[in-house]
Enzyme design. Sequence first.
Site, PDB file in Angstrom:
ATOM      1  N   SER A   8       0.817  -1.199   0.000  1.00  0.00           N
ATOM      2  CA  SER A   8       0.000   0.000   0.000  1.00  0.00           C
ATOM      3  C   SER A   8       0.865   1.269   0.000  1.00  0.00           C
ATOM      4  CB  SER A   8      -0.958  -0.036   1.206  1.00  0.00           C
ATOM      5  OG  SER A   8      -1.931   0.967   1.108  1.00  0.00           O
ATOM      6  N   HIS A  52      -2.751  -1.398  -4.614  1.00  0.00           N
ATOM      7  CA  HIS A  52      -4.215  -1.347  -4.704  1.00  0.00           C
ATOM      8  C   HIS A  52      -4.681   0.105  -4.662  1.00  0.00           C
ATOM      9  CE1 HIS A  52      -4.579  -0.298  -0.460  1.00  0.00           C
ATOM     10  NE2 HIS A  52      -3.763  -1.305  -0.170  1.00  0.00           N
TER      11      HIS A  52
END
Length: 231
Positions: free
Chosen positions: A119, A142
């Site tokens: 992330s 993501h």
Amino acid sequence: MEILNEEEKNNDEQGQQSSQQSPEALMPPPKPNPRGTIQFLTIIGQVEGHILLPPTNKATKYEHVIPQLVACAENNEVDGLLVLLNTMGGDVEAGLALAELIAHLGKPSVSLVLGGGHSIGVPLAVSAQYSYIAPSATMTIHPVRMNGTLVGAPQTYEYFNKTQDRVIDFITAHSKISHDRINSLMMDTKTMAQDVGTILIGEDAVQEGLIDAVGGLHDAMEKLYGFIGKG
């Protein structure tokens, strides 16, 4: 009765004091490394932002790391920075703030992803001058997410888009991956069973142009010493 003069008393007291010192205190101080002085920075667990995480969470607090980075930049005795990452991600703004500081530290820097750099850990990994990833380490890419209550309005969607663009722009500016490629990795629906995004393992991150090389601690330190030697 034996009478000691003042000099003999002093010598006797000094001998008693030295015999009571620990072995570490009697050892000579370590010699400075002629190749340079490296400061280590560990980013582990979850990057904590403005909201305090529960005490059961392992966290990296940005208010602790920012002063460390500023001190590293100001300390003339520090020649380079080695960033060690094993993070699940966390707060976007806090992560980007730390990444910007590392990227503009003004001193040689190398990063090493160990375990995971997920992330917001991706911008932190690429923020250094050169980046490594361990063969078994993973990186999850993501879209930007938010927990809690959201206002169901077009402005919310626009805010998410702008925040995601900030992350993508930073990653592409500090790595070899293209904007279109990282956006497609973020939006991939075939890799993760219950989420959108992509998991890259070791060499995969290098092949995508996200990380510079696969390696370990020795490789990262040698690269950093090389940067320091070049001035």
